[in-house]
Design an enzyme around this catalytic site. Sequence first.
Site, PDB file in Angstrom:
ATOM      1  N   ASP A 216       0.853  -1.178   0.000  1.00  0.00           N
ATOM      2  CA  ASP A 216       0.000   0.000   0.000  1.00  0.00           C
ATOM      3  C   ASP A 216       0.894   1.235   0.000  1.00  0.00           C
ATOM      4  OD1 ASP A 216      -2.905   0.625   0.011  1.00  0.00           O
ATOM      5  OD2 ASP A 216      -2.333   1.857   1.738  1.00  0.00           O
TER       6      ASP A 216
ATOM      7  N   TYR B  99      -9.089  14.274 -13.628  1.00  0.00           N
ATOM      8  CA  TYR B  99      -9.129  12.877 -13.206  1.00  0.00           C
ATOM      9  C   TYR B  99      -9.262  11.956 -14.415  1.00  0.00           C
ATOM     10  CZ  TYR B  99     -11.081   8.509 -11.397  1.00  0.00           C
ATOM     11  OH  TYR B  99     -11.329   7.181 -11.140  1.00  0.00           O
TER      12      TYR B  99
END
Length: 293
Positions: A30, A124
């Site tokens: 992560d 985005y």
Amino acid sequence: MKILLFGSRGQLGTYLTPVLGTLGEIAAYDRQECDLMDLAAVRRVILQERPNIVVNASGYTAVDQAEADVVVAQRVNAEAPAVMAETARELGALLVHYSTDYVFAGTARVPYAEEAEPAPMGIYGETKLAGEQAIAASGVHHLILRTAWLYSNHGKNFFKTMLKLADERSELRVVHDQTGNPTYAKLVAANTANMLAQMFDHGRLVADRCGLYHVACQGSTTWYELAKNIMQLAGKADSVRVIPIVTADYPTPARRPAYSSLSTKKLARVFDLRLPAWQTGLEQCFAEHVSSG
């Protein structure tokens, strides 16, 4: 099989970790273990783990914030996947990468197929499309999986926001002129594992199945109807009034496509896989919410 997963604690990665573990050895990373802003670290991790499959479930998903945070969105959504693709190609590994319905302009009136022309409306979508294009251009064997309106009981998403607001307010104003496929993240993870199980024949990659696929729940709806369904499942349909508004009534830094439903016919044709109706996915997510306390 050795599988390297980026974004293991995110909304999608949380569900991917256990299901990918059924396919082979998994190395889960992560942000704390590997920050995608550090491109050298991304390459180093892949070369160190030497996986057969790289799965990128990480991404910059703050749609509105991306309008001001262009450099970070570009690094995480486009440049890091490009490095993953180049490094995975060197190792002969398969790259699995997730993208979004927001690569489309929203002018269609029927679900978008994979070959439809992208025309993102904001940073985005632009950076996610750039990531797709970098992967495709790299020559790496890949699966690019576009999904839509992702939600779950993890992270920040519409499902969790509506449940929280329902505890605080008696009225919710929700846009009714944006249409898409709400998709439960757990179903995307399960279908990713099913796809990967079909990508190898006695350990050999079935290369003609590589490419771009839409992975989303069946059927389309609006944010307004989705909110109403969440209230019904939560037993708050009578105590919380959901009021439909138009997009112009709720201005945001980033423009959203008015229609971004995805066709999943290719997924069904190539892999014989179909996610359930969006209502079924929502019921399953709510059941998980209840069982988790």
